[in-house]
Design an enzyme around this catalytic site. Structure first.
Site, PDB file in Angstrom:
ATOM      1  N   TRP A 131       0.868  -1.188   0.000  1.00 12.77           N
ATOM      2  CA  TRP A 131       0.000   0.000   0.000  1.00 12.77           C
ATOM      3  C   TRP A 131       0.902   1.235   0.000  1.00 12.77           C
ATOM      4  O   TRP A 131       1.811   1.320   0.834  1.00 12.77           O
ATOM      5  CB  TRP A 131      -0.865  -0.044   1.262  1.00 12.77           C
ATOM      6  N   ASP A 171      -0.618  -5.606   9.150  1.00 12.36           N
ATOM      7  CA  ASP A 171      -1.621  -4.604   8.796  1.00 12.36           C
ATOM      8  C   ASP A 171      -2.828  -5.372   8.265  1.00 12.36           C
ATOM      9  O   ASP A 171      -2.722  -6.073   7.253  1.00 12.36           O
ATOM     10  CB  ASP A 171      -1.058  -3.663   7.719  1.00 12.36           C
ATOM     11  N   LYS A 188     -13.480  -0.979   6.215  1.00  7.94           N
ATOM     12  CA  LYS A 188     -14.083  -1.769   5.138  1.00  7.94           C
ATOM     13  C   LYS A 188     -15.104  -2.767   5.681  1.00  7.94           C
ATOM     14  O   LYS A 188     -16.202  -2.858   5.156  1.00  7.94           O
ATOM     15  CB  LYS A 188     -13.012  -2.540   4.356  1.00  7.94           C
TER      16      LYS A 188
HETATM   17  C1  LMR Z   1      -7.030   2.082  -0.602  1.00  6.77           C
HETATM   18  O1  LMR Z   1      -5.958   1.464  -0.612  1.00  6.77           O
HETATM   19  O2  LMR Z   1      -7.567   2.513  -1.624  1.00  6.77           O
HETATM   20  C2  LMR Z   1      -7.750   2.303   0.706  1.00  6.77           C
HETATM   21  O3  LMR Z   1      -7.076   1.637   1.722  1.00  6.77           O
HETATM   22  C3  LMR Z   1      -7.995   3.728   0.991  1.00  6.77           C
HETATM   23  C4  LMR Z   1      -6.755   4.465   1.397  1.00  6.77           C
HETATM   24  O4  LMR Z   1      -6.740   5.031   2.495  1.00  6.77           O
HETATM   25  O5  LMR Z   1      -5.780   4.484   0.638  1.00  6.77           O
END
Ligand code: LMR
Length: 399
Positions: free
Chosen positions: A130, A211, A246
């Site tokens: 992420w 996470d 979510k």
């Molecule tokens: C995403 O990855 O799109 C979600 O987890 C929202 C975010 O906060 O990035």
């Protein structure tokens, strides 16, 4: 102070949503940000949440501050969901939980804590991960390393490369893993791989940080935390950053938790005191409403059942969209990998790396008003039976 302040780059995910909102085209589709939509394209408030809110409103008598770490009831509910009611770390009093504003808040507090405890520590992130992981841990000043995770050729986890990298990490470092529904690839470790990883982390004296933001979206509430529980069972210490954005659809309530499993009961009080110091200097104490909703639902059999059914339906709809997307691409003879499109059906959660390249992503946005994250990550939870033909036609046109 600000006369010559340079403009920062827009956020890879929220920046895309800003561009989407500004786009005047009526038929635009946002496959970027990880938000669940129903078959009509709405992000509804869950019925269990509405009922919990009604109950809370009726009995609420004060909006005074919560404790720095939130309520005990919320902490207990989070621990039971993540670790299981009869977990040995709960019965052995080796765990603490702080209520944080979202999973991002938990990551930030964890980062601050790790940096304060051990300034020389490196946190190792999967490649890819992420995008905000880099920003959060960079902002707290931790050294960041990357370990290989995903093989873009085969669209599978390269577990051997991952394990080899972990074996070479210096003791005392921190290894971040995604509990389930890996973001952005949708590729999760198998239970056997989790167990092997847990043993390796223990042997190498590395600290796992999990996470987990999608519990319930892969295989089910219990199955999705099998890996995390294997890490806690192996021990001795585990850090967990979890989110209810979510699985309770509580996105803008910002409700998450930092849970830390310690090696001894005695360590709990000291670690709690350090966590509280980090929180006090960041946001002082958590916002109450989202945590109260979650606690109300998890403590009530009827609401909990209703929530679990709603969550199962969200999961099933996302899985159905994965299958429909693959069928749509197959019909148009579009192949997203050398082995076809089936890999997209077997991956978990809202996201997969679609195989779209940056130039395709730009064409999709400019020519078709379809927004995809630059890496090619698509959000299946934003697809519907209605918008699917347009999405597949557009992809066929740009590929
Ligand atoms: C995403 O990855 O799109 C979600 O987890 C929202 C975010 O906060 O990035």
């Amino acid at each position: 102070m600000f006369e010559s302040t340079p403009t920062a780059a827009p956020d890879a995910i929220f920046g895309l949503s800003e561009a989407f909102r500004a786009d005047p085209r009526a038929d635009k589709i946002n496959l970027g940000i990880g938000v669940y939509r129903d078959e009509l394209g709405h992000t509804p408030v869950l019925a269990a949440v509405k009922e919990a809110e009604a109950r809370l409103l009726a009995k609420q008598t004060s909006k005074s501050y919560l404790a720095i770490e939130g309520t005990e009831a919320y902490g207990r509910a989070v621990q039971a969901l993540l670790l299981g009611d009869s977990s040995e770390v709960i019965t052995g009093d080796r765990v603490l939980t702080a209520h944080t504003p979202g999973g991002t808040g938990a990551l930030r507090v964890a980062g601050d804590l790790l940096r304060a405890q051990s300034p020389e520590t490196t946190i190792w992130l999967p490649e890819p991960t992420w995008v905000n992981h880099h920003q959060v841990f960079g902002a707290v000043g931790l050294a960041i390393g990357n370990y290989p995770y995903f093989d873009h050729q085969s669209n599978r986890i390269d577990f051997e490369a991952m394990l080899t990298a972990v074996e070479a990490m210096p003791p005392g470092d921190v290894v971040l893993t995604h509990g389930c529904c890996h973001n952005p690839t949708g590729a999760d470790l198998t239970p056997d791989q989790w167990r092997l990883l847990a043993a390796t982390l223990k042997e190498r004296r590395l600290l796992p940080l999990v996470d987990i933001a999608y519990q319930g979206f892969a295989s089910g509430l219990e199955a999705d935390v099998e890996g995390l529980r294997a890490l806690c069972h192996e021990g001795p210490e585990t850090v967990i950053c979890s989110s209810f954005s979510k699985n309770f659809a509580l996105y803008n309530e910002r409700v998450g938790a930092l849970t830390i499993v310690t090696s001894t009961t005695d360590a709990v009080a000291a670690v709690t005191s350090q966590v509280k110091q980090c929180i006090r200097s960041t946001y002082s104490n958590p916002p109450a409403h989202g945590g109260a909703i979650v606690t109300t639902i998890l403590e009530d059999d009827e609401l909990r059942r209703e929530w679990q059914e709603e969550l199962a339906r969200m999961k099933q709809r996302v899985q159905a969209m994965r299958r429909l997307f693959v069928a749509g691409l197959d019909d148009r003879q579009v192949s997203m990998s050398s082995e076809g499109n089936d890999f997209l059906v077997h991956q978990h959660g809202m996201f997969s790396f679609s195989g779209l390249k940056e130039r395709h992503v730009a064409q999709l946005r400019d020519q078709h008003a379809i927004y995809v994250v630059g890496s090619g990550r698509v959000n299946f939870a934003a697809m519907t039976a209605d918008n699917m033909p347009r999405i597949c036609d557009a992809i066929a046109a740009v590929i």
